[in-house]
Design an enzyme around this catalytic site. Structure first.
Site, PDB file in Angstrom:
ATOM      1  N   ASP A 109       0.686  -1.237   0.023  1.00 41.68           N
ATOM      2  CA  ASP A 109      -0.050   0.103   0.069  1.00 41.68           C
ATOM      3  C   ASP A 109       0.798   1.406   0.048  1.00 41.68           C
ATOM      4  O   ASP A 109       0.505   2.035   0.682  1.00 41.68           O
ATOM      5  CB  ASP A 109      -1.077  -0.056   1.155  1.00 41.68           C
ATOM      6  CG  ASP A 109      -1.780  -1.288   1.503  1.00 41.68           C
ATOM      7  OD1 ASP A 109      -2.092  -1.896   2.652  1.00 41.68           O
ATOM      8  OD2 ASP A 109      -2.141  -1.855   0.271  1.00 41.68           O
ATOM      9  N   GLU A 164     -10.912   0.318  -3.994  1.00 39.92           N
ATOM     10  CA  GLU A 164     -10.331   0.972  -2.717  1.00 39.92           C
ATOM     11  C   GLU A 164      -9.192   1.654  -3.358  1.00 39.92           C
ATOM     12  O   GLU A 164      -8.863   2.109  -4.351  1.00 39.92           O
ATOM     13  CB  GLU A 164      -9.937  -0.250  -2.126  1.00 39.92           C
ATOM     14  CG  GLU A 164      -8.849  -1.311  -2.845  1.00 39.92           C
ATOM     15  CD  GLU A 164      -8.898  -2.612  -2.073  1.00 39.92           C
ATOM     16  OE1 GLU A 164      -9.393  -2.748  -1.019  1.00 39.92           O
ATOM     17  OE2 GLU A 164      -8.064  -3.422  -2.250  1.00 39.92           O
TER      18      GLU A 164
END
Ligand code: 6LW
Length: 496
Positions: A16, A172
């Site tokens: 991420d 997302e």
């Protein structure tokens, strides 16, 4: 991705990634889940060589992880620079957590106490400011709400602004950018597994309406014969020369079918070209010569730690918290002292200090004094999937924990006094569909003595495909009873 698989620019469990640039300096932050300290922060001047400069959440007041389960805790962050400050927003997915925002003038820290964001729902929060200075917080879904980042108050109700491309699940990792005449909204979708992808849309305002890029997904390796899989969760950054780049996560599965990745989701880099107002992601790079501006010197990431410093280096991570009474380098100067919280094998009693495994072939050695306790050297995926070599009470043993099963695989008596415990991890070339990704071997030696290999175990059981979750292997030292001391820890990579 070219004729040879590019290496990650941040190998090992660094998922991420979020990146920003200030002048000629780049900064990057990653998620960190149940580990403390959390949110590692890195610096680079060429996007290829990264040096960890700290952790954004390094105080218990910033990072309550008491009840965090494995792969709970800190999810995806967004790192931005605005108005002379660094802003980092992320989600503590453990009990009593939620979305939070910290700021710093120096990204190496200290970072502020968290401003909690009760009105910001879900995960993967992003921050973007428009020309009027309004701050927009966009989250997975994809929803958005205006935010007062100083107080954490939301201004209005969150509303959905895009759902990603038709049929793709889990929209997302949103990031919102003002580039040229458009606002661009880039997201991950398809889920962070083999179906992962990056898509983008653009619109006239930060709130949209957004039109999807006709070439979506702009990045994916799903269904491709490619050594890097699960590519997604990207962030864009412009170089000082005007060039554009993206960092994103990917995994390197090993062995036969279905392929097992053991290092977690790693950070990769790729160039971006703009065609007709849309980004086109190029082949990932890890060769510094592909970077069009002066490179920084190779970063000396010393991986031999003799614990002579009063504080542990930022690369060291512990489970959920780190308290001086259980973990210190000052009680016996030049040694790391770990004091078990209890004597059970329960994860909550174990005191652990580790570093991410960053190479598919590597070795770690420690000098241990367990004369008044029990502990050792572990390769951990989570509390139900770990292998370790441990000593104490006149014996050395190799223990394998795979799901509900815990087995002493080998053991032998050892003399009193310090020992060198070693783990060697060798990537395996797949011989057939059933091959595992690597072999994890454990050995013991007296200082300056001959090494005895005690066991060699199949590494697939310490992979995300077996264990599940969002993290990767961490190699570390631990105590399960009494006091255990470590004189040094040496990690040697065997190449990528
Ligand atoms: C993260 C989500 C994802 O919040 O996985 O790959 C989740 N993308 O964006 C945990 O890393």
């Amino acid at each position: 991705m070219g004729d040879t698989a590019p290496h990650p620019v941040l190998p090992g469990f660094h998922p991420d990634p979020s990146v920003c640039r200030v002048g000629e300096d780049y900064y990057l932050a990653c998620s960190s889940f149940e580990y403390f300290p959390g949110v590692p922060v890195f610096h680079s001047r060429d996007l290829v060589h990264w040096r960890q400069i700290g952790n954004a959440l390094d105080r218990p007041s910033q990072l309550p992880l008491t009840q965090a389960w494995s792969s709970g805790g800190i999810y995806a962050p967004t790192l931005r620079h605005h108005d002379g400050r660094f802003w980092l927003i992320t989600t503590n997915a453990s009990t009593g957590g939620g979305n939070l925002l910290v700021t710093a003038t120096d990204p190496a820290g200290p970072w502020s106490e968290p401003v909690m964001l009760p009105g910001v729902p879900g995960i993967d929060p992003d921050l973007a400011w428009d020309e009027d200075g309004s701050c927009w917080c966009t989250v997975a879904g994809v929803s958005q709400v205006r935010l007062d980042p100083e107080t954490g108050k939301t201004l209005g109700e969150p509303h959905r602004i895009w759902s990603g491309t038709r049929g793709a699940k889990a929209p997302e990792a949103p990031h919102l950018y003002r580039i040229g005449e458009y606002w661009y909204l880039m997201i991950a979708e398809g889920g962070t597994e083999r179906g992962h992808a990056v898509s983008i849309a653009r619109g006239p305002a930060p709130t949209g309406p957004f039109e999807a890029c006709p070439a979506n997904p702009i990045l994916t390796h799903r269904g491709q014969e490619h050594p890097v899989q699960n590519t997604g969760h990207a962030d864009l950054v412009q170089g000082p020369d005007g060039s554009w780049w993206t960092v994103f996560l990917g995994v390197r599965p090993g062995g036969g079918t279905p392929g097992w990745h053991v290092l977690g989701r790693e950070t990769f880099l790729a160039p971006v070209e703009w065609v007709d107002g849309w980004p086109v992601v190029g082949e990932a790079v890890s060769d510094p010569s592909r970077i069009p501006w002066p490179l920084q010197e190779d970063v000396d990431e010393s991986v031999l730690d003799d614990f002579e410093d009063n504080a542990l280096r930022p690369q060291w991570i512990s489970l959920r918290d780190r308290r001086e009474e259980f973990c210190t380098t000052t009680e016996r100067p030049g040694w790391l002292t770990l004091r078990a919280r209890g004597s059970s094998l329960d994860a909550s009693d174990v005191v652990f200090v580790g570093r991410r495994q960053q190479h598919q072939t590597c070795r770690a050695d420690v000098l241990i004094d367990a004369s008044v306790g029990r502990g050792g050297l572990a390769v951990r995926l989570d509390e139900h999937h770990h292998y370790e070599i441990e000593t104490g009470d006149g014996e050395v043993r190799v223990v394998a924990r795979i799901g509900p099963l815990r087995t002493v695989v080998a053991s032998q008596p050892v003399p009193d006094g310090p020992l060198v415990l070693s783990v060697r991890i060798d990537e395996k070339q797949a011989e057939d569909a059933r091959s595992g990704p690597d072999t994890v071997s454990f050995a013991v030696a007296e200082p300056d003595g001959e090494q005895t290999t005690l066991a060699a175990l199949d590494g697939r059981y310490l992979s995300t495909e077996v264990a599940g979750g969002f993290t990767g292997r961490v190699i570390g030292m631990y105590a399960t009873a009494g006091i255990v001391r470590f004189d040094w820890f040496d990690y040697v990579s065997g190449g990528f």
